[in-house]
Write a protein that holds these residues in place. Sequence first.
Motif, PDB file in Angstrom:
ATOM      1  N   ILE A 100      -3.782 -74.516 -53.124  1.00 12.48           N
ATOM      2  CA  ILE A 100      -4.908 -74.548 -52.539  1.00 12.48           C
ATOM      3  C   ILE A 100      -5.341 -72.952 -52.384  1.00 12.48           C
ATOM      4  O   ILE A 100      -6.688 -72.677 -52.311  1.00 12.48           O
ATOM      5  CB  ILE A 100      -4.980 -75.080 -51.161  1.00 12.48           C
ATOM      6  CG1 ILE A 100      -4.684 -76.577 -51.148  1.00 12.48           C
ATOM      7  CG2 ILE A 100      -6.423 -74.924 -50.372  1.00 12.48           C
ATOM      8  CD1 ILE A 100      -4.668 -77.105 -49.892  1.00 12.48           C
ATOM      9  N   ALA A 101      -4.526 -71.999 -52.593  1.00 15.89           N
ATOM     10  CA  ALA A 101      -4.668 -70.687 -52.465  1.00 15.89           C
ATOM     11  C   ALA A 101      -5.946 -69.996 -53.108  1.00 15.89           C
ATOM     12  O   ALA A 101      -6.673 -69.331 -52.889  1.00 15.89           O
ATOM     13  CB  ALA A 101      -3.616 -69.702 -52.312  1.00 15.89           C
ATOM     14  N   PRO A 102      -5.857 -70.430 -54.534  1.00 13.20           N
ATOM     15  CA  PRO A 102      -7.135 -69.999 -55.674  1.00 13.20           C
ATOM     16  C   PRO A 102      -8.608 -70.249 -54.856  1.00 13.20           C
ATOM     17  O   PRO A 102      -9.361 -69.494 -55.140  1.00 13.20           O
ATOM     18  CB  PRO A 102      -6.915 -70.740 -56.548  1.00 13.20           C
ATOM     19  CG  PRO A 102      -5.398 -70.845 -56.844  1.00 13.20           C
ATOM     20  CD  PRO A 102      -4.942 -71.256 -55.199  1.00 13.20           C
ATOM     21  N   MET A 103      -8.560 -71.293 -53.804  1.00  7.74           N
ATOM     22  CA  MET A 103     -10.066 -71.466 -53.293  1.00  7.74           C
ATOM     23  C   MET A 103     -10.335 -70.190 -52.533  1.00  7.74           C
ATOM     24  O   MET A 103     -11.644 -70.221 -52.356  1.00  7.74           O
ATOM     25  CB  MET A 103      -9.914 -72.867 -52.558  1.00  7.74           C
ATOM     26  CG  MET A 103      -9.789 -74.054 -53.226  1.00  7.74           C
ATOM     27  SD  MET A 103      -9.379 -75.420 -52.295  1.00  7.74           S
ATOM     28  CE  MET A 103     -11.312 -75.654 -51.858  1.00  7.74           C
ATOM     29  N   THR A 104      -9.437 -69.457 -52.145  1.00  7.30           N
ATOM     30  CA  THR A 104      -9.927 -68.278 -51.190  1.00  7.30           C
ATOM     31  C   THR A 104     -10.109 -67.055 -51.847  1.00  7.30           C
ATOM     32  O   THR A 104     -10.449 -65.931 -51.259  1.00  7.30           O
ATOM     33  CB  THR A 104      -8.920 -67.976 -50.204  1.00  7.30           C
ATOM     34  OG1 THR A 104      -7.534 -67.699 -50.787  1.00  7.30           O
ATOM     35  CG2 THR A 104      -8.732 -69.431 -49.190  1.00  7.30           C
ATOM     36  N   VAL A 105      -9.897 -67.057 -53.251  1.00  6.31           N
ATOM     37  CA  VAL A 105      -9.901 -66.018 -53.904  1.00  6.31           C
ATOM     38  C   VAL A 105     -11.381 -65.866 -54.703  1.00  6.31           C
ATOM     39  O   VAL A 105     -11.916 -66.749 -55.199  1.00  6.31           O
ATOM     40  CB  VAL A 105      -8.896 -66.090 -55.150  1.00  6.31           C
ATOM     41  CG1 VAL A 105      -8.962 -64.557 -55.918  1.00  6.31           C
ATOM     42  CG2 VAL A 105      -7.509 -65.824 -54.476  1.00  6.31           C
ATOM     43  N   LEU A 108     -14.673 -63.435 -59.266  1.00 10.57           N
ATOM     44  CA  LEU A 108     -14.695 -62.128 -59.838  1.00 10.57           C
ATOM     45  C   LEU A 108     -13.036 -61.823 -60.144  1.00 10.57           C
ATOM     46  O   LEU A 108     -12.737 -61.529 -61.378  1.00 10.57           O
ATOM     47  CB  LEU A 108     -15.335 -61.152 -59.425  1.00 10.57           C
ATOM     48  CG  LEU A 108     -15.189 -59.677 -59.727  1.00 10.57           C
ATOM     49  CD1 LEU A 108     -15.733 -59.828 -61.263  1.00 10.57           C
ATOM     50  CD2 LEU A 108     -15.868 -58.577 -59.372  1.00 10.57           C
ATOM     51  N   ILE A 109     -12.044 -61.746 -59.435  1.00 10.45           N
ATOM     52  CA  ILE A 109     -10.827 -61.636 -59.329  1.00 10.45           C
ATOM     53  C   ILE A 109     -10.178 -62.851 -60.234  1.00 10.45           C
ATOM     54  O   ILE A 109      -9.389 -62.077 -61.025  1.00 10.45           O
ATOM     55  CB  ILE A 109     -10.043 -61.445 -57.901  1.00 10.45           C
ATOM     56  CG1 ILE A 109     -10.880 -60.536 -56.841  1.00 10.45           C
ATOM     57  CG2 ILE A 109      -8.710 -61.211 -57.984  1.00 10.45           C
ATOM     58  CD1 ILE A 109     -10.976 -59.093 -57.510  1.00 10.45           C
ATOM     59  N   VAL A 110     -10.398 -63.879 -60.094  1.00 13.78           N
ATOM     60  CA  VAL A 110     -10.034 -64.815 -60.986  1.00 13.78           C
ATOM     61  C   VAL A 110     -10.228 -64.550 -62.470  1.00 13.78           C
ATOM     62  O   VAL A 110      -9.372 -64.596 -63.460  1.00 13.78           O
ATOM     63  CB  VAL A 110     -10.364 -66.190 -60.589  1.00 13.78           C
ATOM     64  CG1 VAL A 110      -9.859 -67.284 -61.705  1.00 13.78           C
ATOM     65  CG2 VAL A 110      -9.542 -66.546 -59.227  1.00 13.78           C
ATOM     66  N   VAL A 136      -8.950 -73.522 -63.439  1.00 17.53           N
ATOM     67  CA  VAL A 136      -8.314 -72.806 -62.259  1.00 17.53           C
ATOM     68  C   VAL A 136      -8.977 -72.775 -61.123  1.00 17.53           C
ATOM     69  O   VAL A 136      -8.288 -73.096 -59.988  1.00 17.53           O
ATOM     70  CB  VAL A 136      -7.986 -71.245 -63.015  1.00 17.53           C
ATOM     71  CG1 VAL A 136      -7.408 -70.244 -61.766  1.00 17.53           C
ATOM     72  CG2 VAL A 136      -7.016 -71.163 -63.973  1.00 17.53           C
ATOM     73  N   ILE A 137     -10.347 -72.715 -61.002  1.00 16.69           N
ATOM     74  CA  ILE A 137     -10.819 -72.673 -59.956  1.00 16.69           C
ATOM     75  C   ILE A 137     -11.091 -74.182 -59.331  1.00 16.69           C
ATOM     76  O   ILE A 137     -11.710 -74.302 -58.047  1.00 16.69           O
ATOM     77  CB  ILE A 137     -12.213 -71.785 -60.046  1.00 16.69           C
ATOM     78  CG1 ILE A 137     -13.138 -72.588 -60.989  1.00 16.69           C
ATOM     79  CG2 ILE A 137     -12.060 -70.565 -60.382  1.00 16.69           C
ATOM     80  CD1 ILE A 137     -14.740 -71.907 -61.090  1.00 16.69           C
ATOM     81  N   ASN A 138     -11.247 -74.974 -60.213  1.00 16.82           N
ATOM     82  CA  ASN A 138     -11.623 -76.417 -59.684  1.00 16.82           C
ATOM     83  C   ASN A 138     -10.557 -77.096 -59.504  1.00 16.82           C
ATOM     84  O   ASN A 138     -10.442 -78.200 -58.627  1.00 16.82           O
ATOM     85  CB  ASN A 138     -12.440 -77.143 -60.836  1.00 16.82           C
ATOM     86  CG  ASN A 138     -13.751 -76.609 -60.859  1.00 16.82           C
ATOM     87  OD1 ASN A 138     -14.357 -76.359 -59.763  1.00 16.82           O
ATOM     88  ND2 ASN A 138     -14.451 -76.642 -62.112  1.00 16.82           N
ATOM     89  N   LEU A 139      -9.182 -76.909 -59.926  1.00 17.68           N
ATOM     90  CA  LEU A 139      -7.860 -77.642 -59.589  1.00 17.68           C
ATOM     91  C   LEU A 139      -7.583 -77.758 -58.198  1.00 17.68           C
ATOM     92  O   LEU A 139      -7.210 -78.762 -57.667  1.00 17.68           O
ATOM     93  CB  LEU A 139      -6.720 -76.975 -60.439  1.00 17.68           C
ATOM     94  CG  LEU A 139      -5.151 -77.569 -60.291  1.00 17.68           C
ATOM     95  CD1 LEU A 139      -5.238 -78.957 -60.473  1.00 17.68           C
ATOM     96  CD2 LEU A 139      -4.400 -76.834 -60.995  1.00 17.68           C
ATOM     97  N   PRO A 140      -7.821 -76.573 -57.570  1.00 24.44           N
ATOM     98  CA  PRO A 140      -7.376 -76.494 -55.894  1.00 24.44           C
ATOM     99  C   PRO A 140      -8.342 -77.495 -55.124  1.00 24.44           C
ATOM    100  O   PRO A 140      -8.012 -78.313 -54.327  1.00 24.44           O
ATOM    101  CB  PRO A 140      -7.719 -75.200 -55.642  1.00 24.44           C
ATOM    102  CG  PRO A 140      -7.483 -74.344 -56.848  1.00 24.44           C
ATOM    103  CD  PRO A 140      -7.890 -75.083 -57.676  1.00 24.44           C
ATOM    104  N   LEU A 141      -9.612 -77.581 -55.667  1.00 20.92           N
ATOM    105  CA  LEU A 141     -10.573 -78.497 -54.908  1.00 20.92           C
ATOM    106  C   LEU A 141     -10.179 -79.860 -55.284  1.00 20.92           C
ATOM    107  O   LEU A 141     -10.274 -80.595 -54.516  1.00 20.92           O
ATOM    108  CB  LEU A 141     -11.768 -78.161 -55.415  1.00 20.92           C
ATOM    109  CG  LEU A 141     -12.900 -79.097 -55.041  1.00 20.92           C
ATOM    110  CD1 LEU A 141     -13.227 -78.952 -53.509  1.00 20.92           C
ATOM    111  CD2 LEU A 141     -14.524 -78.898 -56.004  1.00 20.92           C
TER     112      LEU A 141
END
Length: 256
Positions: A100-105, A108-110, A136-141
């Motif tokens: 779930i951590a990538p949801m807080t990043v 731009l950083i990703v 990468v950004i949708n997998l945590p969601l």
Amino acid sequence: MRALPWIYVALAFGFIYLPVGALVLFSFQGGTLPVPPFDGPSLHWYRAVLSNRDLMAALANSLMVALGSAALACTLGFLAAYGLARHVLPGSGLVRALLIAPMTVSYLIVGLGLLIVLNRLGLPLSLATAGLGHVVINLPLCFAIIYGSMGAQQQNAERAARDLGANEARVIWFVTVPMLAPAILAAFFLSVTLSWDEFIIAFLLTRFDVTLPVEIWSLLRSGLSPETNAIGSLVFLVSVALVLALELLVFGRRRT
């Protein structure tokens, strides 16, 4: 005093939808500038958008990236949610936190991180790399939505299916997936919507074949025009259609 809540609601909705309303209104502008006074209505700029090959190619690219990345993100999110919900693994709490951590990043950083990794690996930038970034950004969601929907009801049905002789693959395909269909569809549609509108990662990870937000950005560099308003209105229409489909297919089905 009774009118104050209604005034607040009207102001809130006006603040949210006034920019969108102005965008849609001046997309029907007959002149060359999307500013008052309004000169229309005219469909000239919609015809210009639909006859623009670059915009139509970017539209097709956005649909391909959005659908492909959403499907892959949902598949991986479901498998991760099923594994962590149904099996006792060492450090499962840490694994969930890392998922779930990538949801807080920041995007731009990703995007910058993926760009560095791809350059080190010598992989060329393309729509596939942009789709990878959207996964990468949708997998945590997807993981969070599907994992939150896994309860004792599904687990009891899975145990009953195993007692009746079904193997693990048949249990997942014929029991777990149908019972989690609303959550899976919700994750899929939200992923499509986020990927469809995403700009930063698509801008960093594409080169020649670009998505629609990147193409719109290139048009805005030459100044505002009713053509950009028309393509923005079409993007808004697609986004609204996806949200309505989510409401009708998922949440409407759940209420019935």
